[in-house]
Design an enzyme around this catalytic site. Structure first.
Site, PDB file in Angstrom:
ATOM      1  CG  ASN A   1      -1.857   1.104   1.317  1.00 14.72           C
ATOM      2  OD1 ASN A   1      -1.772   2.047   0.528  1.00 14.72           O
ATOM      3  ND2 ASN A   1      -2.774   1.042   2.269  1.00 14.72           N
TER       4      ASN A   1
ATOM      5  NE  ARG B   1      -6.105   1.758  -0.301  1.00 15.64           N
ATOM      6  CZ  ARG B   1      -6.101   2.943   0.313  1.00 15.64           C
ATOM      7  NH1 ARG B   1      -5.000   3.389   0.857  1.00 15.64           N
ATOM      8  NH2 ARG B   1      -7.201   3.642   0.387  1.00 15.64           N
TER       9      ARG B   1
ATOM     10  CG  HIS C   1     -13.086   3.459   2.921  1.00 13.30           C
ATOM     11  ND1 HIS C   1     -13.855   4.388   3.565  1.00 13.30           N
ATOM     12  CD2 HIS C   1     -11.810   3.735   3.223  1.00 13.30           C
ATOM     13  CE1 HIS C   1     -13.064   5.222   4.240  1.00 13.30           C
ATOM     14  NE2 HIS C   1     -11.815   4.840   4.034  1.00 13.30           N
TER      15      HIS C   1
ATOM     16  NE  ARG D   1     -10.650  12.765   3.522  1.00 13.54           N
ATOM     17  CZ  ARG D   1     -10.535  11.444   3.435  1.00 13.54           C
ATOM     18  NH1 ARG D   1     -11.609  10.682   3.371  1.00 13.54           N
ATOM     19  NH2 ARG D   1      -9.348  10.886   3.404  1.00 13.54           N
TER      20      ARG D   1
ATOM     21  CD  GLU E   1      -9.059  -1.042   4.101  1.00 11.21           C
ATOM     22  OE1 GLU E   1      -8.706  -0.675   5.236  1.00 11.21           O
ATOM     23  OE2 GLU E   1      -9.309  -0.249   3.197  1.00 11.21           O
TER      24      GLU E   1
END
Ligand code: ADP
Length: 403
Positions: free
Chosen positions: A10, A94, A183, A244, A387
Site C-alpha cells: 500500500n 492497493r 474503501h 473531512r 484490507e
C-alpha cells in the site's frame, strides 16, 4: 514448489505499508511500514511474525520508493522471506482509483499502468504514489505477477441512479464526474464477513456497512453487490470524518470564494484537512473526544452529536435504499472500538428493527461478533476489517489458478 505467498503493498506519497501472507491459511508472515520517505528521518518498522522475533526499526534517510522497497526486501530476506523466493506467487497493490474501467482486480501490464495514470486527475494524491509503488516492485521482480486491487472496484455495481449526480450530463461526462466511492476493499470484505457471521451466503443478505476510521464511509450492499455508498467523486462526500466535512451544500464553496476571498486550494485544504471532527472540536481521535465528552466539554459533545447525526441519516437512507436490511456492520478504528458511537448510531431506531444490547456492545473481542439483542429483526455486528487480507485474497485468486 507451489508458490503460496502474496506480498501486499500500500504505497502512499511518503509511506509504504506492507504485509506478507501465506495464502494456504491467510496467516501473516511479516508486516511493516516505511514512513517519511524522502526525508532525513525516514523509518522502517518491520515485524516478522515468526514466534520469538520482535519488531525491528531502521531509521535514517530513505530517499525514494525504490530505496524503501529495497530496504523492505532486505528485512524480509533476513527472515528468509526474500522477494526472490520461489514461494512468492504475486504482489498485490492497493490502487485508490480505478475509475469505471476497473471493476475487478487486474493483473498489471503496460496498458493497465497507462490507464491508472490516465486516472490521476481523479485521484491526484493517491494514484501517482500507487503507481510509483507498482513501478518499483515491477523493476525488482519483473517476472512476478503484480495485481492492482482498486478501492473503487466494489462500487462499480452501483446503479446509475445512485452513481450519477443530478448535473448536466454532458458536463459530467466530459469531466468523468460521477460517484465512484472508496474503501471498496473494506466494504467487500466486511459485507462478506457479516454474511458469514450470520451463517448465510452473501447473495442472500442485505447489509449496511459503516466503515468508520479516520476516513469514513457507509455502503448499502444487496446480495453481495454494492448499490450505494456515501463517498463520491472523491473521498470528501458523505459522513463526518476525522478531518473531512463530508456532505455540505456546494454553495458553501462559492460563498467562501466570493465572500470569504478564499482560493480553491485553500477551500480544498479546509474541507479535507481542517473540517470534520478536528474542525469542530480540535481533535480527530474518537478516544480523545469521548474523554472530553465525559468531562463535560461542550465542543466535543457537539462534534460527537454532529458525527452521530450524520451517521444516523445514512443508516436511515440505506434502510430505504435496500428495503429489507439483514445486518448493520460497524468496522474500522471507530466502528470496531467506540461502543458509544455504535450505541448512539442506532438509539431509538427500534422502529427500523435496530437495537444494540448494552453488555454485548461494551464487551471487547477480536473477531466478528453480534451486538444486537437475541432475536432482533436486524443483526447489528462489529466486524473487524482486513484490507490487506482482502487484497491478498483477491490477488491470489487471480494468479493462483495455475496450481
Ligand atoms: P484509517 O482511516 O487511518 O485507516 P483507522 O481505521 O485505523 O483509520 O481508525 C483510526 C481512528 O479510529 C482513530 O483516529 C480514532 O478516532 C479511532 N479509534 C481507534 N481506537 C479507538 C478506540 N479504542 N476507541 C475509540 N476510537 C478509536
Amino acid at each position: 514448489m507451489t508458490a503460496t505467498r502474496v506480498l501486499v503493498l500500500n504505497s502512499g506519497s511518503s509511506s509504504v505499508k506492507y504485509r506478507l501472507l501465506d495464502m494456504r491459511d491467510g496467516s501473516r508472515l511479516a508486516a511493516g511500514l516505511v514512513e517519511r520517505i524522502g526525508e532525513q528521518t525516514s523509518r522502517l518498522k518491520h515485524t516478522p511474525l515468526a514466534a520469538g522475533t520482535g519488531t525491528r526499526e531502521v531509521t535514517g534517510p530513505i530517499a525514494d520508493h525504490d530505496a524503501a522497497l529495497k530496504a523492505v526486501a532486505g528485512e524480509l530476506a533476513r527472515d528468509g522471506l526474500g522477494l526472490d523466493s520461489p514461494e512468492l506467487a504475486a504482489i498485490g497493490h492497493r490502487v485508490v482509483h480505478g475509475g469505471r474501467r476497473f471493476t475487478e482486480p487486474t493483473v498489471i501490464d503496460d496498458t493497465v499502468l497507462a490507464e491508472i495514470e490516465r486516472l490521476i486527475p481523479l485521484a491526484p494524491l493517491h494514484n501517482p504514489a500507487n503507481l510509483t509503488g507498482i513501478r518499483t516492485a515491477r523493476a525488482l521482480r519483473p517476472d512476478l505477477p503484480q495485481v492492482a486491487v482498486f478501492d473503487t472496484a466494489f462500487h462499480t455495481t452501483m446503479p446509475e441512479s445512485a452513481a450519477r449526480y443530478a448535473i448536466d450530463v454532458e458536463t459530467a461526462d466530459a469531466h468523468r464526474i460521477r460517484r465512484y466511492g472508496f474503501h471498496g476493499t473494506s466494504h467487500a470484505y466486511v459485507s462478506r464477513a457479516t454474511a458469514e457471521l450470520l451463517g448465510r451466503s452473501p447473495e442472500e443478505v442485505n447489509v449496511i456497512v459503516l466503515h468508520l476510521g479516520n476516513g469514513a464511509s457507509a455502503s448499502a450492499v444487496r446480495g453481495g453487490r454494492c448499490v450505494d455508498t456515501s463517498m463520491g467523486l472523491t473521498p470528501l462526500e458523505g459522513l463526518v470524518m476525522g478531518t473531512r466535512s463530508g456532505d455540505l451544500d456546494p454553495a458553501v464553496i462559492f460563498h467562501l470564494m466570493r465572500v470569504g476571498g478564499m482560493s480553491a486550494d485553500e477551500i480544498d485544504t479546509l474541507l479535507n484537512k481542517r473540517s470534520g471532527l478536528i474542525g469542530l472540536c480540535g481533535d480527530n481521535d474518537m478516544r480523545e473526544i469521548r474523554r472530553r465528552v465525559d468531562e463535560g466539554d461542550e465542543r466535543a459533545r457537539l462534534a460527537f452529536d454532529i458525527y452521530v447525526h450524520r451517521l444516523r441519516k445514512y443508516i436511515g437512507a440505506y434502510c430505504a435504499v435496500l428495503g429489507t436490511v439483514d445486518a448493520v456492520a460497524f468496522t474500522a478504528g471507530v466502528g470496531e472500538n467506540a461502543a458509544p458511537v455504535r450505541e448512539a448510531a442506532v438509539a431509538g431506531l427500534e422502529g427500523l428493527g435496530l437495537a444494540v444490547d448494552g453488555e454485548l456492545n461494551a464487551a471487547r473481542a477480536d473477531g466478528p461478533r453480534l451486538i444486537s439483542p437475541a432475536g432482533a429483526r436486524v443483526a447489528v455486528a462489529v466486524v473487524p476489517t482486513d484490507e490487506e487480507l482482502e487484497i491478498a485474497t483477491q490477488t491470489y485468486a487471480l494468479v493462483g489458478k495455475h496450481d
